[in-house]
Design an enzyme around this catalytic site. Sequence first.
Site, PDB file in Angstrom:
ATOM      1  N   GLY A   3       0.810  -1.206   0.000  1.00  0.00           N
ATOM      2  CA  GLY A   3       0.000   0.000   0.000  1.00  0.00           C
ATOM      3  C   GLY A   3       0.843   1.256   0.000  1.00  0.00           C
ATOM      4  O   GLY A   3       1.891   1.333  -0.656  1.00  0.00           O
ATOM      5  N   ASP A  30       6.902  -3.649   9.550  1.00  0.00           N
ATOM      6  CA  ASP A  30       5.502  -4.062   9.588  1.00  0.00           C
ATOM      7  C   ASP A  30       5.377  -5.183  10.607  1.00  0.00           C
ATOM      8  O   ASP A  30       6.378  -5.617  11.199  1.00  0.00           O
ATOM      9  CB  ASP A  30       5.029  -4.522   8.202  1.00  0.00           C
ATOM     10  CG  ASP A  30       3.573  -4.133   7.941  1.00  0.00           C
ATOM     11  OD1 ASP A  30       2.706  -4.520   8.752  1.00  0.00           O
ATOM     12  OD2 ASP A  30       3.304  -3.444   6.945  1.00  0.00           O
ATOM     13  N   ASP A  42       5.037  -4.779  15.937  1.00  0.00           N
ATOM     14  CA  ASP A  42       3.614  -4.499  16.120  1.00  0.00           C
ATOM     15  C   ASP A  42       3.488  -3.037  16.521  1.00  0.00           C
ATOM     16  O   ASP A  42       4.061  -2.600  17.526  1.00  0.00           O
ATOM     17  CB  ASP A  42       3.060  -5.412  17.213  1.00  0.00           C
ATOM     18  CG  ASP A  42       1.569  -5.215  17.463  1.00  0.00           C
ATOM     19  OD1 ASP A  42       1.022  -4.159  17.075  1.00  0.00           O
ATOM     20  OD2 ASP A  42       0.956  -6.113  18.049  1.00  0.00           O
ATOM     21  N   TYR A  56     -12.907   5.420  12.617  1.00  0.00           N
ATOM     22  CA  TYR A  56     -11.816   5.821  11.729  1.00  0.00           C
ATOM     23  C   TYR A  56     -11.687   7.336  11.675  1.00  0.00           C
ATOM     24  O   TYR A  56     -10.587   7.887  11.820  1.00  0.00           O
ATOM     25  CB  TYR A  56     -12.052   5.245  10.338  1.00  0.00           C
ATOM     26  CG  TYR A  56     -10.958   5.555   9.340  1.00  0.00           C
ATOM     27  CD1 TYR A  56      -9.756   4.858   9.361  1.00  0.00           C
ATOM     28  CD2 TYR A  56     -11.132   6.546   8.372  1.00  0.00           C
ATOM     29  CE1 TYR A  56      -8.746   5.133   8.451  1.00  0.00           C
ATOM     30  CE2 TYR A  56     -10.129   6.829   7.460  1.00  0.00           C
ATOM     31  CZ  TYR A  56      -8.947   6.118   7.500  1.00  0.00           C
ATOM     32  OH  TYR A  56      -7.951   6.402   6.588  1.00  0.00           O
ATOM     33  N   THR A  83      -5.566   1.115  -2.755  1.00  0.00           N
ATOM     34  CA  THR A  83      -4.726   0.156  -2.037  1.00  0.00           C
ATOM     35  C   THR A  83      -5.560  -1.082  -1.725  1.00  0.00           C
ATOM     36  O   THR A  83      -6.796  -1.038  -1.769  1.00  0.00           O
ATOM     37  CB  THR A  83      -4.216   0.745  -0.710  1.00  0.00           C
ATOM     38  OG1 THR A  83      -5.339   0.991   0.153  1.00  0.00           O
ATOM     39  CG2 THR A  83      -3.448   2.035  -0.934  1.00  0.00           C
ATOM     40  N   PRO A  84      -4.908  -2.184  -1.386  1.00  0.00           N
ATOM     41  CA  PRO A  84      -5.680  -3.368  -0.997  1.00  0.00           C
ATOM     42  C   PRO A  84      -6.631  -3.106   0.162  1.00  0.00           C
ATOM     43  O   PRO A  84      -7.742  -3.647   0.196  1.00  0.00           O
ATOM     44  CB  PRO A  84      -4.587  -4.375  -0.610  1.00  0.00           C
ATOM     45  CG  PRO A  84      -3.415  -3.980  -1.456  1.00  0.00           C
ATOM     46  CD  PRO A  84      -3.466  -2.477  -1.507  1.00  0.00           C
ATOM     47  N   MET A  85      -6.234  -2.240   1.108  1.00  0.00           N
ATOM     48  CA  MET A  85      -7.111  -1.960   2.247  1.00  0.00           C
ATOM     49  C   MET A  85      -8.378  -1.238   1.801  1.00  0.00           C
ATOM     50  O   MET A  85      -9.491  -1.606   2.199  1.00  0.00           O
ATOM     51  CB  MET A  85      -6.379  -1.132   3.302  1.00  0.00           C
ATOM     52  CG  MET A  85      -7.195  -0.945   4.583  1.00  0.00           C
ATOM     53  SD  MET A  85      -6.275  -0.162   5.939  1.00  0.00           S
ATOM     54  CE  MET A  85      -6.386   1.559   5.464  1.00  0.00           C
TER      55      MET A  85
END
Length: 272
Positions: free
Chosen positions: A39, A59, A83, A177, A210-212
């Site tokens: 991403g 990541d 994390d 969010y 992005t994939p998200m």
Amino acid sequence: MQDERSASADGGRMAFERTVPVDLQIAGRAVLITGAAGGIGGAVAAELAAEGARVALVDRVAPAEGAARLRAAGAEAIALAADATSASAVAAAVAGVVSAFGGLDIVVGCAGISGPVGTGLVETEPAQWEQVFAVNVTGSFLLLRAALPVLERSGAPAVVFVASDSALVVAPGMAAYCASKAALLQLVRAASVEHPRVRINAVCPSIVDTPMSRGDLGIDGVDGFAGFDFPVQTAAEVAAEIAFLVSPRARAVDAAALVSDFGYSARSNFPA
């Protein structure tokens, strides 16, 4: 990045001629990027590596393949696992970058989650709310807490976080969010005030392919966002915005939120 252009008078108009490529002045800088497995984070790693920076991709699972691709292209790149919600893991990642590169100059915080999308505020479970804030807000705080003492020793330190236009405007069903990204903007401002030697900014893009975001909106297939009636950015475009903000070229830009939403937040829906 785009080339610099020189201006000259020509019949009352300005004529622009290409001169030399823009030097972002980040070659050799040590960079830590969270959320770098793909991403926006992956695009930032590629963009800054292309500018000659030494990049650490961080990541939850170390992005070894991404770092290997950058090294194959001639960049200096490492992969680390951390994390974002663990203070000890984030501190260890910062220490790992300092050990590998001899210091730390730039931090880009791309780690983030959407949480429940399409879920009303009263239907949102407390655990869902807490998870979004744990990653998007507390994770950013932990990154600043670990990195700022090291960044203070850099000659031109900079931090950029990926926020969202959702910090400023609201779509139904994304209360957690939106609130988390708004909190992130104020965290950026607070950190900048307390650490004036370190430039700390945020980018606030609208939808990025992005994939998200595809997962959030239930989009699949090769066409992606094609055919939608609103513009969508690529991760590479956001990465270019971030590259400018971390560069000494933007040395006067601090405690700012760069909104890149094609002007949508300036438009009114009032029926007049």
